[in-house]
Structures are given as C-alpha cells and as structure tokens.
Design an enzyme around this catalytic site. Structure first.
Site, PDB file in Angstrom:
ATOM      1  CG  HIS A 151      39.981  47.526  36.576  1.00  0.00           C
ATOM      2  ND1 HIS A 151      39.051  46.512  36.484  1.00  0.00           N
ATOM      3  CD2 HIS A 151      41.070  47.074  35.893  1.00  0.00           C
ATOM      4  CE1 HIS A 151      39.548  45.511  35.776  1.00  0.00           C
ATOM      5  NE2 HIS A 151      40.781  45.827  35.410  1.00  0.00           N
ATOM      6  CD  GLU A 152      43.900  49.484  34.419  1.00  0.00           C
ATOM      7  OE1 GLU A 152      44.916  48.798  34.668  1.00  0.00           O
ATOM      8  OE2 GLU A 152      43.012  49.097  33.628  1.00  0.00           O
ATOM      9  CG  HIS A 155      45.119  45.248  37.349  1.00  0.00           C
ATOM     10  ND1 HIS A 155      44.783  43.925  37.569  1.00  0.00           N
ATOM     11  CD2 HIS A 155      44.363  45.661  36.291  1.00  0.00           C
ATOM     12  CE1 HIS A 155      43.871  43.559  36.685  1.00  0.00           C
ATOM     13  NE2 HIS A 155      43.583  44.586  35.909  1.00  0.00           N
ATOM     14  CG  HIS A 161      41.084  40.952  34.828  1.00  0.00           C
ATOM     15  ND1 HIS A 161      41.870  40.855  33.706  1.00  0.00           N
ATOM     16  CD2 HIS A 161      40.966  42.283  35.088  1.00  0.00           C
ATOM     17  CE1 HIS A 161      42.205  42.065  33.295  1.00  0.00           C
ATOM     18  NE2 HIS A 161      41.679  42.945  34.126  1.00  0.00           N
TER      19      HIS A 161
END
Length: 261
Positions: A151-152, A155, A161
C-alpha cells in the site's frame, strides 16, 4: 535579504506538509497492538498516510511524478533487523510479479530513491516521485505487513486512496455521523482533473481502500457499500486486486499482459 527569507519560508512550507503528531497520536502509535493491520489509516497524515507537496494536487495524473525507467529504487534504514528487511524485500517483489514496475534495492548510481525508515510515527509515504531521497515510514510494531508495505509503495508510485475517487458516491455511502469529529477531511474526494482511475471501474477490493470502520467514533461503519452483497468485505485486501494491477500497468505504460515487456 528579502529574497533569501522568502526562499527559506517557501522551503519550510513545502516540507511542513508532513504533519507533526500530537502527544496523544504518538502515544497511540507507540502502544499499537501489532495484530491490528490498520495503522496506516491512523498515522496522522493526509487521509492517514499520505504526504504531499503544495503543487502536487494533480499528482496521480501528472507524469512528472512517475518513476523513470519504471523502477522504484529503495534503501532500508539500518535500524531494521535482517528479518524485518526481508519482510520488506519480499513484499515489494509483488510489483514486478504483476507489472513492468520494479521496486528494487538502491545502487550507488540512483539519485532518486525511497528511503524506508521505522520511526514511531506510523505508516506513511509521499505520493509519487519527488526527486532525490524521499521518506517512506514503516513503524516496526505496526506496519510490517505485506499489504501495508505494498500500500505505501503504491503511494510512492503515485496512487491515492480508492475511496477518494471522483465517482465513489455511486458505489459507497459515507456515514458522516459516525466519523470522529475533526476527521471528516480524510473522506474528501477529488475531481476528475486531479486523479484518474484510468477508465477502470470503482474497486471495493482495492488494497488502497479504507476499511469500513475507518475513523469511526463509535465502532460503527463509516463506509457502507451500496451493493449490500459487499458489506463486510471492503478494505481487507492482502495483495493488489486485479484492478489495482491494471491501473499500475496503465500508469506506467506496461500494457495489460501479465509480465513486463
């Protein structure tokens, strides 16, 4: 003198966008129960775990924030143990497994890279490639989960999101009365001139989607799928969803074949 002062002020403003945490937030993070995988949602940054520059309102669309040669070099701080480093190394292999994007250890030739730290400030990342060294934080007692690491790094690759998507209200209902007072901004959505879903459908199963009780003041849902068949299933992804993978491939011009070239 005035010009120098102006430059210093602007420089300070750019990097002050990483929010300083309150003593209460720091205490909550430092006492985090390691079995709870949702630290990234409560790490005190924009929407929990994102950090922006002022001009970066169109970071997902703007190609200047893409990584060159479809490679995201990274270096892990030595404060991590060898076992912790192995968890990170293994998680980021998912990118090359599903796309032409390679997340790989930094070499001496790399000027632009992600520096992975383990500060007790939660899980968070800058969005997209900024140039030079940029920090991505994975608190050691709450962020070293495969899905959180992926997830990070998504980014860092340039993704926002999922629930901030322009069309989100056609698929989910935000229950504003259940959100912790003062945390409503974490449910902002962006216009189509800011972000894009690359013409892909809204993805309730994205690894970039909030859990259904994100920022809840009372334990009740803050996000409710409009399709009742999906209630209780949102925000639980352990790996990239098929749509996550398609969007990553499209962002980095991989095409839609499973592997790289």
């Amino acid at each position: 003198m005035f010009q120098k002062l102006l430059i210093l002020c602007l420089f300070g403003f750019v990097f002050s966008l990483r929010k300083e945490l309150t003593p209460e937030q720091l205490e909550k993070l430092s006492s985090w129960k390691n079995g709870n995988k949702h630290m990234w949602m409560e790490s005190g940054q924009i929407e929990g775990d994102m950090v922006f520059r002022p001009e970066q309102k169109n970071g997902l669309i703007d190609t200047q924030y893409r990584w060159e040669n479809n490679e995201i070099p990274y270096e892990i701080d030595d404060a991590f143990s060898d076992d912790e480093k192995s968890i990170i190394h293994e998680a980021v292999k998912e990118f090359a497994s599903f796309s032409c994007v390679t997340v790989r250890p930094k070499t001496d030739a790399d000027v632009n890279y992600v520096y992975v730290t383990g500060e007790d400030t939660g899980c968070w990342s800058w969005v997209g490639r900024l140039g030079g060294q940029q920090q991505l934080n994975l608190q050691r007692n709450g962020c070293l989960w495969h899905n959180t690491i992926v997830h990070e790094f998504l980014h860092a690759a340039g993704f926002y999101h999922e629930q901030s998507s322009t069309e989100r209200d056609d698929y989910i209902r935000i229950v504003w009365e259940n959100i912790i007072a003062g945390m409503e901004h974490n449910f902002d959505k962006y216009d189509a001139d800011v972000i894009t879903n690359f013409e892909q459908p809204y993805d309730l199963f994205s690894i970039m989607h909030y859990a259904e009780t994100a920022f809840s003041s009372n334990g009740e849902a803050t996000i409710v799928p409009l399709n009742e068949n999906f209630i209780g299933l949102v925000g639980k992804a352990e790996i990239m969803s098929p749509i996550d993978i398609i969007k990553l491939r499209l962002m980095y011009n991989c095409g839609l074949s499973r592997k790289n070239k």
